[in-house]
Design an enzyme around this catalytic site. Structure first.
Site, PDB file in Angstrom:
ATOM      1  N   MET A  11      11.981 -20.158   4.487  1.00 37.66           N
ATOM      2  CA  MET A  11      12.631 -21.453   4.280  1.00 37.66           C
ATOM      3  C   MET A  11      11.936 -22.257   3.184  1.00 37.66           C
ATOM      4  SD  MET A  11      13.461 -22.415   8.261  1.00 37.66           S
ATOM      5  CE  MET A  11      14.380 -23.897   7.849  1.00 37.66           C
ATOM      6  N   HIS A  12      12.590 -23.321   2.763  1.00 37.20           N
ATOM      7  CA  HIS A  12      12.045 -24.372   1.884  1.00 37.20           C
ATOM      8  C   HIS A  12      11.915 -23.981   0.409  1.00 37.20           C
ATOM      9  CE1 HIS A  12      11.117 -25.697   5.828  1.00 37.20           C
ATOM     10  NE2 HIS A  12       9.863 -25.307   5.877  1.00 37.20           N
TER      11      HIS A  12
ATOM     12  N   ASP B  37      14.688 -18.423   8.447  1.00 35.72           N
ATOM     13  CA  ASP B  37      14.026 -17.451   9.321  1.00 35.72           C
ATOM     14  C   ASP B  37      13.763 -17.951  10.728  1.00 35.72           C
ATOM     15  OD1 ASP B  37      11.982 -19.196   8.498  1.00 35.72           O
ATOM     16  OD2 ASP B  37      10.774 -17.633   7.565  1.00 35.72           O
TER      17      ASP B  37
END
Length: 466
Positions: free
Chosen positions: A82-83, A241
């Site tokens: 992520m991110h 995830d």
């Protein structure tokens, strides 16, 4: 015998791409992992080339179709770290390497965002304050330090959505990854465009938001020629995830239980009854794959602290043997205390400048005491996380991740957190959740896994722990 139909889950991890083919009854028909490098051009920086992810996806799909046959795959679901920031030009090429979730270069940008918009408003609108890990701070860093790449970008994608784009040609985002952007409005479900513009950042690059279970497109002839997949297979948006792994465990918004992952980082996830962020933003509020929200608390270095300690202490024996020796020492590690802030800390401090340390050492301190202090320190760090969740977090958690393989550490976690931990008979990860979401679009819902091992809190340990 003909291969039963499967869905293919693709997870863009930090060290490699994992592919899992799953039948409608949850059987794993095929899995593979394709590694790729991570680049650290400066201390605190972590980057990857999105084209490496695509090459890994191509190799995984080629292996899957060779093993299963082209006609077996009925859908593809996506998951990933992520991110991350993937700036994409009109041509479809990245304008820069992807900046990853654990990159720490954006401290000044996080401070500038908090100055541009009051932190309380960030939390109220998006569920989270600006921090170094999130996508928006990376977009601000690109503006400040790589203006050519900033202005050439026409779309910002998350890592898994880059694979979706390469498979289908569609540019999109979905809510679970969108939560890690810092600008998903938890009340409207859309981008908080005004917050982006008040931060003096371009807002035209944020793609359309679709549900996690949406079919975003079909495998194009170009992608089919590269990957060996048949053209026309539907591709599902999928989930970040943590959300995908939670989906594979059967966790749903407002439902009972939660999960504790002892991977490189430690992640405590608890489904939320409503979109009510922590007023101080100490624990994240993220969207779940099938609607609603979850609280997510992160200890940056969990099993990562154990791996560091094993290298630093250079003892003998396997990891399991060394952990068992450490837990043979008395509670309290002979007075040694370890703070596991080796990579800064997320929850509850949100401070990337924190650093790990030992204290309370004496001439009597042994290497086993030090290792026990590390294992204890991680557990108490996660208790700090649980303490700021509503009602102290769930009282029952699925236990996953590499650290879950140690029965002694699992029992210690149950004692410190005062929860019942259950290890599933299989350890479903993000790729499994992505495959399950692909089945969900076909009207088939995967059953939650069964527990193969359980640890209840040990009342005899409570006095020593408290």
């Amino acid at each position: 015998m003909a291969q039963a139909p499967v869905t293919l889950g693709l997870d863009v991890g930090t060290s490699g791409l994992k592919a899992v083919a799953m039948t409608a009854d949850g059987h794993i028909a095929f899995e593979t992992t394709q590694p790729y490098p991570m680049h650290t051009p400066q201390p605190g920086w972590t980057e990857q080339d999105p084209r490496d992810w695509w090459h890994a996806a191509v190799a995984a799909c080629q292996d899957a179709t060779a093993a299963l046959g082209q006609d077996a795959i009925t859908g593809i679901g996506l998951s990933g770290q992520m991110h991350g920031l993937v700036p994409v030009a009109a041509s479809g090429e990245p304008t820069a390497h992807a900046i990853l979730w654990n990159d720490q270069r954006t401290g000044p940008q996080a401070a500038a965002l908090a100055a541009a918009v009051p932190e309380a408003e960030w939390i109220r609108r998006t569920g989270n304050p600006p921090i170094t890990g999130f996508q928006l701070t990376k977009w601000a860093w690109l503006r400040d330090h790589a203006p050519d790449a900033y202005h050439a970008a026409t779309t910002l994608l998350f890592p898994k959505d880059w694979i979706g784009f390469k498979l289908t040609g569609a540019r999109y985002a979905e809510p679970t990854d969108g939560s890690g952007s810092n600008v998903l409005d938890i009340h409207t479900g859309d981008w908080a465009y005004d917050l982006i513009e008040r931060s003096e950042l371009r807002s035209d690059v944020f793609p359309a938001l679709v549900p996690s279970t949406a079919v975003v497109g079909e495998v194009t002839p170009e992608a089919a020629a590269a990957s060996g997949l048949p053209a026309g297979i539907p591709v599902i948006a999928g989930a970040g995830d943590n959300a995908a792994a939670a989906h594979a465990l059967g966790l749903r918004s407002g439902g009972p239980g939660g999960s504790l992952s002892l991977g490189t980082s430690g992640v405590l996830l608890a489904p939320a009854a409503s979109a009510e962020p922590d007023p101080q933003g100490r624990v994240h509020l993220f969207a779940m794959a099938t609607g609603g929200f979850a609280y997510l608390g992160v200890t940056q270095s969990a099993a990562g602290s154990l791996a560091w300690a094993e290298t630093a202490l250079a003892g003998s024996g396997s990891t399991g043997e060394r952990v068992d020796r450490a837990f043979a020492r008395p509670i309290g590690a002979g007075g040694a205390v370890f703070t596991p802030y080796l990579a800064g800390e997320r929850s509850p401090y949100l401070d990337d400048s924190l650093r790990g340390s030992f204290h309370g050492l004496s001439l009597a301190t042994t290497p086993d005491d030090l290792l026990r202090a590390v294992l204890e320190g991680v557990a108490f760090s996660l208790r700090d996380v649980a303490s700021i969740m509503p009602d102290g977090g769930p009282d029952r958690l699925w236990l996953t991740g590499g650290g879950s393989r140690s029965d002694a550490w699992a029992q210690w976690m149950a004692d410190v957190l005062n929860v019942t931990l259950e290890r599933p008979e299989r350890t479903p990860g993000p790729a499994h959740g992505a495959a399950a979401l692909a089945w969900e679009t076909q009207g088939i819902h995967m059953p939650a896994p069964q527990a193969c091992r359980q640890w209840a809190p040990n009342p005899a340990a409570k006095a020593d722990i408290d």
